[in-house]
Design a protein around this motif. Structure first.
Motif, mmCIF file in Angstrom:
data_model
loop_
_atom_site.group_PDB
_atom_site.id
_atom_site.type_symbol
_atom_site.label_atom_id
_atom_site.label_comp_id
_atom_site.label_asym_id
_atom_site.label_seq_id
_atom_site.Cartn_x
_atom_site.Cartn_y
_atom_site.Cartn_z
ATOM 1 N N PHE A 157 4.478 9.976 19.040
ATOM 2 C CA PHE A 157 3.697 9.399 17.943
ATOM 3 C C PHE A 157 2.313 10.033 17.817
ATOM 4 O O PHE A 157 1.701 9.992 16.763
ATOM 5 N N GLU A 158 1.872 10.677 18.889
ATOM 6 C CA GLU A 158 0.629 11.448 18.812
ATOM 7 C C GLU A 158 0.788 12.571 17.772
ATOM 8 O O GLU A 158 -0.121 12.856 17.007
ATOM 9 N N ILE A 159 1.968 13.187 17.762
ATOM 10 C CA ILE A 159 2.250 14.245 16.793
ATOM 11 C C ILE A 159 2.284 13.688 15.375
ATOM 12 O O ILE A 159 1.753 14.287 14.434
ATOM 13 N N MET A 160 2.923 12.534 15.238
ATOM 14 C CA MET A 160 3.033 11.894 13.916
ATOM 15 C C MET A 160 1.647 11.668 13.300
ATOM 16 O O MET A 160 1.472 11.736 12.090
ATOM 17 N N ALA A 190 8.655 10.011 8.440
ATOM 18 C CA ALA A 190 8.675 9.881 6.982
ATOM 19 C C ALA A 190 7.489 9.031 6.527
ATOM 20 O O ALA A 190 6.778 9.357 5.565
ATOM 21 N N ARG A 191 7.250 7.943 7.245
ATOM 22 C CA ARG A 191 6.122 7.059 6.882
ATOM 23 C C ARG A 191 4.780 7.762 7.073
ATOM 24 O O ARG A 191 3.816 7.459 6.372
ATOM 25 N N ALA A 192 4.755 8.695 8.043
ATOM 26 C CA ALA A 192 3.512 9.459 8.252
ATOM 27 C C ALA A 192 3.407 10.614 7.253
ATOM 28 O O ALA A 192 2.468 11.413 7.318
ATOM 29 N N LEU A 240 17.622 7.333 6.093
ATOM 30 C CA LEU A 240 17.579 8.216 4.916
ATOM 31 C C LEU A 240 16.877 7.527 3.749
ATOM 32 O O LEU A 240 16.209 8.191 2.947
ATOM 33 N N GLN A 241 17.012 6.198 3.693
ATOM 34 C CA GLN A 241 16.328 5.457 2.632
ATOM 35 C C GLN A 241 14.807 5.580 2.799
ATOM 36 O O GLN A 241 14.079 5.805 1.829
ATOM 37 N N VAL A 242 14.360 5.453 4.045
ATOM 38 C CA VAL A 242 12.915 5.592 4.302
ATOM 39 C C VAL A 242 12.450 7.008 3.949
ATOM 40 O O VAL A 242 11.367 7.200 3.381
ATOM 41 N N GLY A 263 9.414 10.317 0.044
ATOM 42 C CA GLY A 263 9.395 11.597 -0.677
ATOM 43 C C GLY A 263 9.179 12.824 0.192
ATOM 44 O O GLY A 263 8.672 13.846 -0.268
ATOM 45 N N VAL A 264 9.575 12.738 1.474
ATOM 46 C CA VAL A 264 9.439 13.922 2.319
ATOM 47 C C VAL A 264 10.756 14.701 2.305
ATOM 48 O O VAL A 264 11.815 14.159 2.004
ATOM 49 N N LYS A 265 10.663 15.980 2.627
ATOM 50 C CA LYS A 265 11.875 16.789 2.736
ATOM 51 C C LYS A 265 12.556 16.494 4.069
ATOM 52 O O LYS A 265 11.884 16.237 5.073
#
Lengths: 341, 341, 341, 341
Positions: free
Chosen positions: D59-62, D87-89, D110-112, D117-119
């Motif tokens: 999560f440090e990376i996120m 995705a949230r980040a 996949l919904q998240v 809107g991330v790839k």
């Protein structure tokens, strides 16, 4: 010098004529008589053969005491009658596949063969193909260990006529039956269960006639191995006949047989000719060895290399495949247990 | 129905027997007589053939008015005498290669053939191999453009006996002569110059007999193309017979012919059987087509596919190759100009 | 962790840039400087490289004490000067082939290398190709016995520009030199004699410039083996690079390298893509291994895998080939004996 | 000059390290951080990478705003949590296959992804293999007409450890999932029905763990085509990865990829080396192209070449296959209709 065997031929269609050609070239064979319900002895091609007896009555051949062996190459619906008559007349029999479309009839005919102690060889010609034979040898030598997966690709260059499709017995009995025999031959085991996924992709009319033209057939063998056959009635590039056996220690496969190995490289890429176009070219040598093996079995009083039981088992698989396709489920051959006893 | 051709055979060595076998199977051939200086008509193999006339006197065959064509398969030193006798007797001739070891004798024999207007086919069997034929077709169709380089690999599985080497005429006249003919056939051009780099690497005794067992032969053709042949008397893996034609638009080649295509993969790697072992297997079909072509030429009164001139040219190249090897220099065929006129 | 080697590059033409690309990816390399007489440090492609020193003066690189090894990829006429300067500056050297077009200059340069005790690797990249390496291994393992015949096919997809042809040193020095090295590599022996049969078949202008575009080159090795190389400046189907070694116990060969193995069968026949198109694709991996081998030799202070002597011998063969072609005779390398001492 | 993408890696197992290696060589990538629950930043291999941030906390990376894309190569059970967090980040995501072992969880993740809107690219590396890509191209060009039969052979060189088998999700989810994706890719159609014939032939212990090691999987596609996959956990000769597409106008197939093409002929037969041994060698280039495609999609803001939906569909087939094997019947994917909506 080996003695000569005097033989008679019933049926002069495409496959009958092929065998006639090979019998005439065989130094230990005297082809004395041919019978066909529609033959005309005055036609040039018949006369050119120089065969002493030409008849429309197959039973004339059965009665000839000089004739030792009979080739049954007439239409499938006549096979079991011919087999029984020939067996009762004490003639050895070479019969084209399948024995019949009816397992009970097949059993009866084979019983008569056994009771009369005559030799009976079935026309599974592919067992004599040098490529497949080499695969069988390699498997038997143990080079691939225990067989795990048998894969057979078997595709015709083009579908037969709609008229033929109607009387063919269907894809399983007419075409895949060779592959069922090959599966038994290569695995060295009986088939226990069959599942078919089929389709009509080549010609909708084949579907209208109640048949399919494309199939993936999954097999489970008694020895635990699995098998898969893929069939199509139409391969644009010719006759596609390949096998692979995969086992605990390795894999062996054969590719198609090509008329030549010439490979052309130009700016457009690398090209070579298509495989041999159909069974007459591809299995030319196999048909010749098949006949030699039968004649050898007669002269040396040996076991024939493909027996009635082999025909019976292949028909049983074809029947189970048909049922699997209709009922959309895997079918065990044991469902036919009462029929086979 | 085509008519039958009545033929006689002179010589019943390995190659003679091969042709006898093919002649007996040919539906348009009546093999009436065989002659061999050492034949014993009471031997089982001779009797089994069922040939009417068995004689030690080749000239008995020449005199038979029923016999239309004669196969000359006796030893090379007898060829030109046999050719002249047969031609004078008005017989068509099929003769094994080479015509002779002496270019002047070859020329004389061919002159007698021409004077008597008989057909004469030389036994360059490789021209009838389906692989090489396909290469020739592709070259003639122009698919590779103008030929630039002709490459021929031709290696025997093992050297002949020392006794045979002594009378063989040497590697160029005995073995490479087939390759010289193939080079002319594939290039569609005459050879202008030859250079040989040779060696005795297989068996020192071959060197002691004045011959070599390994050679790289470079050719220059009249049409500007170059050629190269590599020969060895001993390829441990069998008969190695490959060709390649490279041209302005591409390249075509053929690989060896294999008895089967079975490929085995195990932990040790991928393996397959060696190529067909020797010329009897590799060129089985070629020998059969060769005979059919000769018989067709007689029946249809057509040009034979391999003529006396083809034999003469190949011998000329063999002579030039021999001189190149001895004198360690490129040799032009024009050095033999007087001899060839 | 292994230490890093600091290197400089002289020449940023096609081959120079290829090595730069590989050097930048190498984890043990610090590419500190590049020199090219025409380089412009402000160009984007140069800046994108992120190399600290960009110069038009090769000698600036020679003087940098941090730089341990120098890559000489400038034009052939500058090689010997660069080699001598680098050697005197105590730098290890990687030099593209050929060392020079003048055997005496090559010898002098190599002498300076020896006197200064620096390592010197020549750019015979094909020795690092995984296909050819495997052939070499198999030959060294003794699997084919004593080598009898080395065969090399080496054809470019298309000829270089006429301008390049003029300064190339000719087909033997520019193109066949790789094959001469391969012949020595695979045979494990020095060449003793060369004979060339050449032609101008691709482009008449090449002939007008005094060069040829097609050749068959015959070699005799000191160990008794024979060799043959066939070259063409233009193969319509791409880069044709194959070798075969035939020996007393067997044969090993490699075919071309293809971008993929997809094989398409349609009614028109069986097709596949052409081989990899040119040396950048075909020898991509070889170039990368070549650099790794040089860097390893520096880090571990080992012998480099391709030495100056290898370049010298290949040049000698090229010279003899040139003479053979001009004088139309086989040429012994011993004719250059005084030159080589 | 293209811009650089800053990325972080989660997971440093075998596949994570492979991607790290490729990311470090990519000129448009800055690999800023790697996270692994068990990583020790003082280990030499970690230090040698020279990556700025080494952490045990993914999560440090996120949270790092510089990082634009995250590679999820940790164990499968962590995937969906990581995906949702990333995705949230607002990070783009490259995720190894499978997304999860639970279809509902996969759908949620996949919904998240969609909501944020991330790839999202899934690691079906085989789509980037040059051999399979060429097959796909040829199929898409229409060269084989309408696809009728898709055949995939996919066999590992040896089974994974028993410990891995326990957590692998089983043969279908762990191994065949790649083949399910390949079947969809090559057919250009969704799978409608699955039937599995399986067996434990390699190692009885695998059966005791509730898994199988050998399977024939039959597929029916929505476009009417049929498919068949054969799997084994152990091919003695190495990694066996072949495909064939057969259609109305022809057939295209690819064979295995070999480390070299050297073919050795000796008295024992013709041999060559086994195919490349495992996925690291066979798919080396595919892994590299896969990363390049993902980075290109980010830089050029394009669609990624393998999407979440591709992962979802493959998992669905794996689930149906599992059910087919347990219930011994063909299973339609529509049985999972509610789950997928």
């Amino acid at each position: 010098m080996k003695r000569k065997v005097t033989v008679g031929m019933i049926g002069t269609g495409r496959i009958g004529r092929l065998h006639i050609h090979n019998l005439l070239k065989h130094p230990q064979v005297h082809l004395k008589a041919i019978a066909d319900i529609a033959i005309d002895g005055s036609e040039p091609w018949v006369q050119a053969l120089g065969i002493p007896v030409i008849t429309r009555d197959a039973f004339e051949i059965m009665k000839d005491p000089e004739i030792e062996a009979i080739f049954i190459c007439s239409s499938t619906d006549t096979h079991t009658d011919m087999i029984q008559a020939a067996a009762r007349a004490g003639k050895h029999i070479f019969c084209e596949k399948p024995i019949s479309f009816d397992i009970a009839k097949t059993q009866n005919a084979l019983q008569v063969v056994n009771e009369n102690g005559v030799k009976f060889q079935l026309g599974f010609n592919r067992r004599f193909d040098p490529h497949f034979r080499r695969v069988k040898e390699i498997v038997e030598e143990g080079a691939i260990g225990e067989p795990h997966i048998i894969k057979i690709t078997s595709r015709d260059p083009s579908p037969p006529s709609h008229d033929y499709i109607k009387v063919s017995g269907g894809l399983f009995m007419d075409m895949a039956i060779h592959d069922f025999d090959m599966a038994r031959y290569l695995s060295g085991s009986e088939v226990e269960e069959v599942y078919v996924q089929g389709a009509v992709l080549v010609d909708p009319r084949i579907g209208e006639l109640g048949d399919i033209d494309t199939a993936i057939i999954t097999l489970r063998f008694r020895n635990g191995a699995l098998g898969v056959i893929d069939n199509s009635r139409q391969a644009a590039y010719g006759y596609d006949q390949r096998v692979e056996v995969f086992g605990s220690k390795g894999q062996v496969n054969v590719q198609n047989d090509f008329p030549n190995s010439a490979e052309l490289s130009t700016i457009k890429g690398v090209t070579r000719d298509n495989p041999k176009h159909f069974f007459l070219e591809r299995y030319e040598k196999a048909y010749s060895i098949e006949i030699e093996s039968f004649i050898d079995a007669l002269i040396d009083d040996k076991q024939v290399p493909v027996r009635g039981e082999d025909g019976y088992q292949a028909e049983l698989i074809a029947r189970a495949a048909q049922r699997s396709w209709i009922e959309k489920r895997p079918v065990k051959l044991s469902e036919y247990a009462t029929a086979s006893e």
